[in-house]
Write a protein that holds these residues in place. Structure first.
Motif, PDB file in Angstrom:
ATOM      1  N   CYS A 156      48.278  29.781  36.493  1.00 16.87           N
ATOM      2  CA  CYS A 156      48.442  30.771  37.555  1.00 16.87           C
ATOM      3  C   CYS A 156      49.922  30.894  37.867  1.00 16.87           C
ATOM      4  O   CYS A 156      50.525  29.968  38.412  1.00 16.87           O
ATOM      5  CB  CYS A 156      47.652  30.364  38.800  1.00 16.87           C
ATOM      6  SG  CYS A 156      47.771  31.551  40.151  1.00 16.87           S
ATOM      7  N   ALA A 157      50.500  32.022  37.484  1.00 12.71           N
ATOM      8  CA  ALA A 157      51.915  32.278  37.755  1.00 12.71           C
ATOM      9  C   ALA A 157      52.041  32.952  39.112  1.00 12.71           C
ATOM     10  O   ALA A 157      51.314  33.890  39.423  1.00 12.71           O
ATOM     11  CB  ALA A 157      52.502  33.159  36.663  1.00 12.71           C
ATOM     12  N   ILE A 158      52.968  32.468  39.940  1.00 14.00           N
ATOM     13  CA  ILE A 158      53.160  32.993  41.297  1.00 14.00           C
ATOM     14  C   ILE A 158      54.472  33.756  41.379  1.00 14.00           C
ATOM     15  O   ILE A 158      55.500  33.310  40.858  1.00 14.00           O
ATOM     16  CB  ILE A 158      53.184  31.842  42.327  1.00 14.00           C
ATOM     17  CG1 ILE A 158      51.883  31.051  42.266  1.00 14.00           C
ATOM     18  CG2 ILE A 158      53.404  32.402  43.730  1.00 14.00           C
ATOM     19  CD1 ILE A 158      50.693  31.743  42.813  1.00 14.00           C
ATOM     20  N   GLN A 159      54.444  34.913  42.030  1.00  8.68           N
ATOM     21  CA  GLN A 159      55.681  35.642  42.310  1.00  8.68           C
ATOM     22  C   GLN A 159      55.591  36.191  43.728  1.00  8.68           C
ATOM     23  O   GLN A 159      54.523  36.516  44.221  1.00  8.68           O
ATOM     24  CB  GLN A 159      55.893  36.765  41.296  1.00  8.68           C
ATOM     25  CG  GLN A 159      54.770  37.790  41.246  1.00  8.68           C
ATOM     26  CD  GLN A 159      54.946  38.765  40.106  1.00  8.68           C
ATOM     27  OE1 GLN A 159      55.438  38.397  39.053  1.00  8.68           O
ATOM     28  NE2 GLN A 159      54.569  40.006  40.318  1.00  8.68           N
ATOM     29  N   ASN A 160      56.741  36.266  44.401  1.00  9.62           N
ATOM     30  CA  ASN A 160      56.796  36.720  45.787  1.00  9.62           C
ATOM     31  C   ASN A 160      57.042  38.224  45.822  1.00  9.62           C
ATOM     32  O   ASN A 160      58.050  38.719  45.341  1.00  9.62           O
ATOM     33  CB  ASN A 160      57.919  35.980  46.520  1.00  9.62           C
ATOM     34  CG  ASN A 160      57.812  36.153  48.034  1.00  9.62           C
ATOM     35  OD1 ASN A 160      57.292  37.150  48.512  1.00  9.62           O
ATOM     36  ND2 ASN A 160      58.339  35.185  48.758  1.00  9.62           N
ATOM     37  N   ASN A 161      56.094  38.960  46.399  1.00 12.09           N
ATOM     38  CA  ASN A 161      56.215  40.411  46.497  1.00 12.09           C
ATOM     39  C   ASN A 161      56.296  40.813  47.965  1.00 12.09           C
ATOM     40  O   ASN A 161      55.291  40.908  48.651  1.00 12.09           O
ATOM     41  CB  ASN A 161      55.026  41.090  45.819  1.00 12.09           C
ATOM     42  CG  ASN A 161      55.153  42.610  45.803  1.00 12.09           C
ATOM     43  OD1 ASN A 161      56.147  43.169  46.248  1.00 12.09           O
ATOM     44  ND2 ASN A 161      54.134  43.269  45.277  1.00 12.09           N
ATOM     45  N   ALA A 162      57.520  40.994  48.473  1.00 12.26           N
ATOM     46  CA  ALA A 162      57.739  41.375  49.878  1.00 12.26           C
ATOM     47  C   ALA A 162      57.069  40.403  50.835  1.00 12.26           C
ATOM     48  O   ALA A 162      56.434  40.790  51.811  1.00 12.26           O
ATOM     49  CB  ALA A 162      57.229  42.792  50.120  1.00 12.26           C
ATOM     50  N   GLU A 199      44.684  37.825  34.920  1.00 15.97           N
ATOM     51  CA  GLU A 199      44.202  38.734  35.961  1.00 15.97           C
ATOM     52  C   GLU A 199      45.160  38.720  37.144  1.00 15.97           C
ATOM     53  O   GLU A 199      45.338  37.695  37.792  1.00 15.97           O
ATOM     54  CB  GLU A 199      42.810  38.295  36.420  1.00 15.97           C
ATOM     55  CG  GLU A 199      42.182  39.197  37.464  1.00 15.97           C
ATOM     56  CD  GLU A 199      41.568  40.451  36.878  1.00 15.97           C
ATOM     57  OE1 GLU A 199      41.111  41.296  37.656  1.00 15.97           O
ATOM     58  OE2 GLU A 199      41.547  40.566  35.635  1.00 15.97           O
ATOM     59  N   LYS A 200      45.784  39.874  37.454  1.00 12.85           N
ATOM     60  CA  LYS A 200      46.728  39.942  38.572  1.00 12.85           C
ATOM     61  C   LYS A 200      45.964  39.994  39.896  1.00 12.85           C
ATOM     62  O   LYS A 200      45.074  40.810  40.078  1.00 12.85           O
ATOM     63  CB  LYS A 200      47.635  41.164  38.436  1.00 12.85           C
ATOM     64  CG  LYS A 200      48.700  41.252  39.514  1.00 12.85           C
ATOM     65  CD  LYS A 200      49.743  42.323  39.220  1.00 12.85           C
ATOM     66  CE  LYS A 200      50.707  41.854  38.142  1.00 12.85           C
ATOM     67  NZ  LYS A 200      51.862  42.798  38.019  1.00 12.85           N
ATOM     68  N   CYS A 201      46.320  39.124  40.820  1.00 14.90           N
ATOM     69  CA  CYS A 201      45.612  39.010  42.091  1.00 14.90           C
ATOM     70  C   CYS A 201      46.595  38.881  43.249  1.00 14.90           C
ATOM     71  O   CYS A 201      47.738  38.471  43.064  1.00 14.90           O
ATOM     72  CB  CYS A 201      44.717  37.761  42.113  1.00 14.90           C
ATOM     73  SG  CYS A 201      43.627  37.560  40.711  1.00 14.90           S
ATOM     74  N   LEU A 202      46.122  39.214  44.443  1.00 14.09           N
ATOM     75  CA  LEU A 202      46.847  38.902  45.668  1.00 14.09           C
ATOM     76  C   LEU A 202      46.265  37.613  46.226  1.00 14.09           C
ATOM     77  O   LEU A 202      45.055  37.500  46.438  1.00 14.09           O
ATOM     78  CB  LEU A 202      46.668  40.032  46.695  1.00 14.09           C
ATOM     79  CG  LEU A 202      47.408  41.336  46.445  1.00 14.09           C
ATOM     80  CD1 LEU A 202      47.067  42.345  47.539  1.00 14.09           C
ATOM     81  CD2 LEU A 202      48.908  41.100  46.384  1.00 14.09           C
ATOM     82  N   LEU A 203      47.130  36.632  46.440  1.00 12.73           N
ATOM     83  CA  LEU A 203      46.683  35.355  46.991  1.00 12.73           C
ATOM     84  C   LEU A 203      46.955  35.355  48.485  1.00 12.73           C
ATOM     85  O   LEU A 203      48.096  35.491  48.916  1.00 12.73           O
ATOM     86  CB  LEU A 203      47.420  34.199  46.310  1.00 12.73           C
ATOM     87  CG  LEU A 203      47.299  34.155  44.787  1.00 12.73           C
ATOM     88  CD1 LEU A 203      48.154  33.034  44.223  1.00 12.73           C
ATOM     89  CD2 LEU A 203      45.853  33.979  44.358  1.00 12.73           C
ATOM     90  N   THR A 247      45.163  48.260  47.954  1.00 19.55           N
ATOM     91  CA  THR A 247      46.219  47.799  47.044  1.00 19.55           C
ATOM     92  C   THR A 247      45.868  47.964  45.575  1.00 19.55           C
ATOM     93  O   THR A 247      46.760  47.937  44.717  1.00 19.55           O
ATOM     94  CB  THR A 247      46.528  46.312  47.301  1.00 19.55           C
ATOM     95  OG1 THR A 247      45.357  45.523  47.000  1.00 19.55           O
ATOM     96  CG2 THR A 247      46.940  46.087  48.745  1.00 19.55           C
ATOM     97  N   GLY A 248      44.574  48.107  45.292  1.00 20.17           N
ATOM     98  CA  GLY A 248      44.162  48.168  43.895  1.00 20.17           C
ATOM     99  C   GLY A 248      44.249  46.828  43.205  1.00 20.17           C
ATOM    100  O   GLY A 248      44.242  46.741  41.972  1.00 20.17           O
ATOM    101  N   ARG A 249      44.357  45.764  43.992  1.00 17.66           N
ATOM    102  CA  ARG A 249      44.455  44.402  43.457  1.00 17.66           C
ATOM    103  C   ARG A 249      43.235  43.585  43.861  1.00 17.66           C
ATOM    104  O   ARG A 249      42.653  43.792  44.919  1.00 17.66           O
ATOM    105  CB  ARG A 249      45.695  43.695  44.004  1.00 17.66           C
ATOM    106  CG  ARG A 249      47.006  44.238  43.493  1.00 17.66           C
ATOM    107  CD  ARG A 249      47.369  43.586  42.159  1.00 17.66           C
ATOM    108  NE  ARG A 249      48.755  43.857  41.828  1.00 17.66           N
ATOM    109  CZ  ARG A 249      49.187  44.951  41.218  1.00 17.66           C
ATOM    110  NH1 ARG A 249      48.309  45.897  40.898  1.00 17.66           N
ATOM    111  NH2 ARG A 249      50.453  45.118  40.933  1.00 17.66           N
ATOM    112  N   ARG A 250      42.855  42.653  43.004  1.00 19.17           N
ATOM    113  CA  ARG A 250      41.833  41.678  43.380  1.00 19.17           C
ATOM    114  C   ARG A 250      42.442  40.695  44.373  1.00 19.17           C
ATOM    115  O   ARG A 250      43.560  40.222  44.174  1.00 19.17           O
ATOM    116  CB  ARG A 250      41.337  40.919  42.146  1.00 19.17           C
ATOM    117  CG  ARG A 250      40.095  40.084  42.390  1.00 19.17           C
ATOM    118  CD  ARG A 250      39.774  39.223  41.183  1.00 19.17           C
ATOM    119  NE  ARG A 250      39.551  39.999  39.984  1.00 19.17           N
ATOM    120  CZ  ARG A 250      38.407  40.579  39.653  1.00 19.17           C
ATOM    121  NH1 ARG A 250      37.368  40.479  40.478  1.00 19.17           N
ATOM    122  NH2 ARG A 250      38.284  41.254  38.524  1.00 19.17           N
TER     123      ARG A 250
END
Length: 320
Positions: free
Chosen positions: A24-30, A40-44, A67-70
């Motif tokens: 699970c790769a994590i990136q900070n989006n705003a 699978e791209k998700c919002l955590l 958001t169109g995100r899981r």
């Protein structure tokens, strides 16, 4: 997001890798962590104060649509009522160190055949837990049954069944309810169970040996498996010789093995030693459909296509 929330998400990432073997790769989006769970791209979303389960599931649905995100909720704790409501709404969540409900994960792992590099890092159900689950899916519903009553149906102690039930609960397939007078199992829907359980299920085969005669193995101890069984459950043709599944811990099988009856390399008949007794789930002298499918879970056999796999699942109990 508060530092505590980020820490909780980091714990969830570690938990998913340790238990399911997924990255699970994590990136900070705003300020909002985004994760890529097994492609699978998700919002955590770390959640502190929680409304009731149905309200939370609705809010998550709204965010998904916006958001169109899981969305995957990351929770510090969860009670039985909220957990049941989230599962009923197919709302993804992770409770680090305790439980994860990610129904999409089982489907993803099925599609790619569960990569062997991942398999080596995973934790699997014990044989007893796997038998309980496959029994519930194919043979006899165990929903609402008290653990002590379930134990009477299997060659397992109450303690073993209790431990197996906790494994199933950890995987999100059921909840344990009741008091000191008796705990009982409450399962989620069958198709959801399979998606939840798949990453935890393992091939039942412990070892494959060969022999030139089956006369020394009583018919009551051996069950048809491999291509002949697959040909019965699916449209696939029977390409090879006969193969049988036996229980590795049966006294007769252990005696034959120690006497040199079996050959590890070649022989007329293939003998698969299973981790649990195939008789517990067998149908008409044949290994049950789900155990058979799981025998091919890590196989490189190109004939076992996704279509064959799903046909086998359908033969089991209409899971696909």
């Amino acid at each position: 997001m508060k530092r505590k929330g980020f820490k909780l998400i980091e714990m969830a990432v570690e938990y998913l890798h340790a238990v399911f073997g997924v990255t699970c790769a994590i990136q900070n989006n705003a300020g909002q962590p985004e994760g890529i769970i097994d492609t699978e791209k998700c919002l955590l979303m770390a959640v502190g104060e929680m409304p009731d389960g149905s309200t939370l599931a609705k809010r998550v649905g709204d965010i998904c649509n916006l958001t169109g995100r899981r969305v995957v909720l990351v929770l510090e704790n969860i009670d039985t009522v909220r957990r049941r409501a989230l599962i009923a709404g197919r709302t993804c969540f992770v409770v680090p160190g305790k439980q994860a409900y990610l129904p999409f994960l089982g489907a993803l792992l099925t599609e790619r055949g569960l990569d062997k590099a991942v398999t080596n890092e995973k934790h699997f159900f014990s044989p007893a837990a796997q038998v309980l689950l496959l029994t519930h899916l194919q043979k006899e519903p165990l929903d609402g049954m008290i653990i002590s009553e379930i134990a009477k149906k299997f060659p397992y102690s109450v303690k073993t069944v209790s431990s197996a039930a906790k494994e199933l609960e950890l995987a999100g397939d059921c909840t344990l309810e009741g008091d000191n007078s008796g705990k009982y199992l409450h399962f989620i829907g069958k198709e959801e169970i399979w998606d939840m359980a798949y990453p935890w299920l393992a091939s039942p085969v412990q070892e494959v040996l060969y022999c030139d005669s089956m006369e020394q193995i009583p018919q009551t101890l051996r069950f048809v498996t491999y291509d002949k069984a697959l040909a019965e459950y699916t449209f696939m043709a029977d390409f090879s010789g006969e193969a049988f599944a036996v229980f590795k811990n049966d006294d007769t099988i252990k005696r034959l093995k120690s006497s040199g009856t079996f050959n590890p390399v070649e022989g007329k008949y293939r003998v698969k030693l299973l981790k649990y007794n195939p008789a517990l789930l067998a149908k008409d002298g044949m290994v049950d459909a789900l155990s058979l499918a799981l025998c091919y879970k890590d196989s490189d056999d190109e004939r076992v296509t996704p279509t064959v796999w799903h046909t086998c699942l359908t033969a089991a109990s209409g899971l696909r």
